[in-house]
Design an enzyme around this catalytic site. Structure first.
Site, mmCIF file in Angstrom:
data_model
loop_
_atom_site.group_PDB
_atom_site.id
_atom_site.type_symbol
_atom_site.label_atom_id
_atom_site.label_comp_id
_atom_site.label_asym_id
_atom_site.label_seq_id
_atom_site.Cartn_x
_atom_site.Cartn_y
_atom_site.Cartn_z
ATOM 1 N N LYS A 13 27.790 36.470 35.271
ATOM 2 C CA LYS A 13 28.624 35.951 36.436
ATOM 3 C C LYS A 13 29.479 34.807 36.330
ATOM 4 C CE LYS A 13 25.336 36.621 40.413
ATOM 5 N NZ LYS A 13 24.758 35.824 41.554
ATOM 6 N N ASP A 69 26.094 35.140 46.936
ATOM 7 C CA ASP A 69 25.019 36.059 47.066
ATOM 8 C C ASP A 69 25.780 37.621 46.993
ATOM 9 O OD1 ASP A 69 22.521 36.722 46.835
ATOM 10 O OD2 ASP A 69 22.175 37.214 48.928
ATOM 11 N N PHE A 148 26.044 44.729 34.301
ATOM 12 C CA PHE A 148 24.517 43.972 34.552
ATOM 13 C C PHE A 148 24.406 45.040 35.964
ATOM 14 C CE2 PHE A 148 27.430 40.917 36.005
ATOM 15 C CZ PHE A 148 26.811 40.535 37.124
ATOM 16 N N HIS A 176 33.666 43.704 43.705
ATOM 17 C CA HIS A 176 33.189 42.957 44.830
ATOM 18 C C HIS A 176 33.365 41.469 44.679
ATOM 19 C CE1 HIS A 176 29.682 43.730 42.471
ATOM 20 N NE2 HIS A 176 29.045 42.762 43.182
ATOM 21 N N ARG A 177 32.879 40.873 43.442
ATOM 22 C CA ARG A 177 32.831 39.665 42.913
ATOM 23 C C ARG A 177 34.245 39.364 42.694
ATOM 24 N NH1 ARG A 177 28.992 39.769 39.843
ATOM 25 N NH2 ARG A 177 27.555 39.152 41.344
#
Length: 191
Positions: A13, A69, A148, A176-177
């Site tokens: 991330k 999240d 991942f 999405h991130r």
């Protein structure tokens, strides 16, 4: 250079976010500030969980920070695994989580799904939210060795490859991130 704390120790991330934000901001992880706490994620929505992280960090460290999240929502499973994506099988073992998704989808032809991310930013005493989502579908077997989480079983709409088959650069332009982080980056740069 402005420093922001990202409420994560997930190296994947951290890399994704730093790649999108670029060199205008130095993104630090929880480990970078010596935080080994298990930050609660007891909310019923992605937004609640993201906010819990920023509230916790600001209360303890008084630093500008953001937390996210994310999760996978599968229509045929009534939105599951949702906020429980990281521990869907009762553990944080992603192989077990993927196995459970595939087991529960067995025999189902409607496999529409989406990845969602909500980012909570606490900056200069104010809370801000940024959301991203990408539609796609769940395939019946794992494909690819990159990425991942649920990446090996998710094919985004308009593509033939799973996230796990894409290069990090390609995934980082559509995920999405990436969508949520780009909104965060745009906000930070314009601020």
């Amino acid at each position: 250079m402005t420093e922001l704390i990202f409420a994560t120790n997930n190296a994947h991330k951290l890399e994704e976010v730093q790649a999108i934000i670029g060199d205008k901001f130095a993104i630090k992880s929880l480990a970078d500030i010596g935080c080994e706490d298990d930050i609660p994620e007891t909310g019923e929505t992605f937004q609640e969980n993201a906010r819990q992280k920023t509230d916790y960090l600001f209360a303890k460290y008084k630093l500008d920070c953001f937390g996210d999240d994310s999760g996978l929502e599968i229509d045929a499973l009534n939105g599951e695994p949702g906020v429980y994506s990281a521990r869907y099988s009762g553990s944080r073992d992603m192989e077990k989580n993927i196995d459970l998704v595939l087991e529960r989808l067995e025999g189902k032809t409607h496999r529409a799904a989406r990845f969602k991310t909500v980012i909570s930013l606490f900056l200069n005493g104010k809370q801000h939210y940024f959301e991203g989502a990408i539609e796609g579908r769940i395939i019946a077997e794992r494909r690819g060795g990159k990425g991942f989480g649920y990446d090996p079983i998710f094919i985004p709409e308009g593509y033939q490859q799973t996230f796990a088959e894409m290069s990090a650069e390609e995934k980082n332009t559509i995920s999405h991130r990436a969508i949520a982080v780009q909104k965060l980056a745009d906000f930070l740069v314009s601020g």
